[in-house]
Design a protein around this motif. Sequence first.
Motif, mmCIF file in Angstrom:
data_model
loop_
_atom_site.group_PDB
_atom_site.id
_atom_site.type_symbol
_atom_site.label_atom_id
_atom_site.label_comp_id
_atom_site.label_asym_id
_atom_site.label_seq_id
_atom_site.Cartn_x
_atom_site.Cartn_y
_atom_site.Cartn_z
ATOM 1 N N ALA A 87 0.830 -1.204 0.000
ATOM 2 C CA ALA A 87 0.000 0.000 0.000
ATOM 3 C C ALA A 87 0.864 1.253 0.000
ATOM 4 C CB ALA A 87 -0.929 -0.010 1.215
ATOM 5 N N ALA A 88 1.890 1.262 0.854
ATOM 6 C CA ALA A 88 2.787 2.424 0.904
ATOM 7 C C ALA A 88 3.538 2.578 -0.412
ATOM 8 C CB ALA A 88 3.761 2.276 2.067
ATOM 9 N N ALA A 90 2.583 1.613 -3.423
ATOM 10 C CA ALA A 90 1.687 2.044 -4.495
ATOM 11 C C ALA A 90 1.476 3.554 -4.463
ATOM 12 C CB ALA A 90 0.342 1.325 -4.374
ATOM 13 N N VAL A 91 1.493 4.133 -3.273
ATOM 14 C CA VAL A 91 1.226 5.566 -3.140
ATOM 15 C C VAL A 91 2.461 6.404 -3.430
ATOM 16 C CG1 VAL A 91 0.528 7.378 -1.532
ATOM 17 C CG2 VAL A 91 -0.647 5.166 -1.509
ATOM 18 N N ILE A 92 3.627 6.018 -2.891
ATOM 19 C CA ILE A 92 4.814 6.883 -3.011
ATOM 20 C C ILE A 92 5.991 6.204 -3.712
ATOM 21 C CG2 ILE A 92 4.209 8.164 -0.929
ATOM 22 C CD1 ILE A 92 6.345 6.579 0.556
ATOM 23 N N ALA A 102 8.693 3.903 1.479
ATOM 24 C CA ALA A 102 7.599 2.957 1.704
ATOM 25 C C ALA A 102 7.995 1.896 2.720
ATOM 26 C CB ALA A 102 7.201 2.302 0.387
ATOM 27 N N SER A 211 5.437 4.086 -12.051
ATOM 28 C CA SER A 211 4.239 4.772 -11.576
ATOM 29 C C SER A 211 3.059 3.814 -11.559
ATOM 30 C CB SER A 211 3.930 5.966 -12.485
ATOM 31 O OG SER A 211 3.726 5.529 -13.822
ATOM 32 N N THR A 212 2.101 4.102 -10.702
ATOM 33 C CA THR A 212 0.900 3.270 -10.594
ATOM 34 C C THR A 212 -0.332 4.116 -10.878
ATOM 35 O OG1 THR A 212 0.840 3.698 -8.204
ATOM 36 C CG2 THR A 212 1.915 1.669 -8.920
ATOM 37 N N PHE A 214 -4.407 5.233 -10.533
ATOM 38 C CA PHE A 214 -5.263 5.461 -9.374
ATOM 39 C C PHE A 214 -5.946 4.169 -8.929
ATOM 40 C CE2 PHE A 214 -9.449 6.460 -7.567
ATOM 41 C CZ PHE A 214 -9.051 7.243 -6.476
ATOM 42 N N LYS A 217 -3.486 2.047 -7.009
ATOM 43 C CA LYS A 217 -3.318 2.589 -5.654
ATOM 44 C C LYS A 217 -4.502 2.202 -4.769
ATOM 45 C CE LYS A 217 -0.491 6.739 -6.625
ATOM 46 N NZ LYS A 217 -0.095 6.435 -8.012
ATOM 47 N N LEU A 221 -4.409 -0.056 -1.398
ATOM 48 C CA LEU A 221 -4.888 0.488 -0.122
ATOM 49 C C LEU A 221 -6.011 -0.362 0.453
ATOM 50 C CD1 LEU A 221 -4.861 4.310 -0.969
ATOM 51 C CD2 LEU A 221 -3.352 3.132 0.632
#
Length: 434
Positions: A87-88, A90-92, A102, A211-212, A214, A217, A221
């Motif tokens: 999850a971390a 995927a976001v950053i 992450a 990059s991922t 939306f 992500k 999450l």
Amino acid sequence: MSASVAGLLGIVALFALLILRVPVAFAMFVVGFLGIWALNGLNAATSLLASEAFTLASSPELVVIPLFILMGNVASHTGMSRQLFDAAYAVIGSIRGGLASATVIGCGGFAALSGSSVASALTMGKVALAEMERFKYDDRLSTGVVAAGGTLGILIPPSTGFVIYAILTEQSIGRLFLAGVLPGILLLSLFVLAVSVLCMLRPDFGPAGPSTTFGEKLRALSGAGPIVGVIFLTIGGMYGGLFSPVEAAAVGAGAVIVIGAVTRKLKLSMLWSAAKDSVVTTATVMLILIAAHMINPFLALSHMTELVGEFFVSLELGATGSLLVILAIYIVLGCFLEGFAMLVLTLPIFFPIVLELGIDPIWFGVLVVLALEMGLISPPVGLNVFIVKSVAPGVSLGRIFTGVILFWVMMLVTLAILVAFPQISLFLPNTMIN
């Protein structure tokens, strides 16, 4: 032989046994038993050995230790820790150094489950090191961030370090857990900042990941949702007054087991393995605590705490100066002693001085636990460094120790901030618990 001479000889003997690699619990048992025998007779020593072992082992407050350890072990065996990392990431993860950041965030999340620095470093090392190697991260950064991020396990609640401190000093476990929240977030943020600045100055240390979208992500999450829910249920319920620390530990362990069973990720063999690991860890902690309750009366009978207190008074350093000296001693001892051993050996000596100086015991507990964290990555012992070495055998110890230097400095900065601004530690316990 005077009591003070017996006390000095006992301390010298204790350190000699530790240098000879005698397990810390057995070393304390031997010194405490023989010391009380010498000062108060054999009957007193044998009676204390029987009574203290039973009294401590039957203490209901200690139930939080095996339950929180079980919760972390089950989460590790079922791959829930991997979901936190994913999850971390995927976001950053797409920013430069994002994979390392992450990892820090994943370590912080897993710390809120396991309460163990060693478990955090071992689990996140297995999850994150291969990914960072795949994206050509410098091995000093990748191993250093796992070793340092793992130390968050004894600062971010629930923390076994805080539980042991509370038992040894008769402080509130709930207040200590609350006191660790903001310092834990502060240290985690400084770790992420350090990674970002380093990768900005040295782009080759931490390349950007893919990059991922939306949707990706959101899926990552949502995958971490159940375990994040357990964290909020246990920690939030405890802080909201719904659960006591013991009840929160039971709810958390039960919730993780139920989630694992419902998602069919938890097999009976995994549960059995997690339970066995929890029993071994709990037995080790309990043995150290019982041994501490053998050596503490010996230190009291030998008047060592009074002698050390008089020494600090004679230095005329005041409360702040004495606190800085005590913290410096903890940082130096952390280079040679394991964290829990440091707690049980030093608190009987330093804690009465802290109370006499008027230092808040909850604030002092946070500072001590942070100092213990520094010891986990300090050479030559640096337990977390050796844990990471076991996961990354191809990286030399020298490069791992080089990689943790930046994060050790961030810990020192955090310690200085917490000394200068006690309310960072005391705000939550003072406002949420009357």
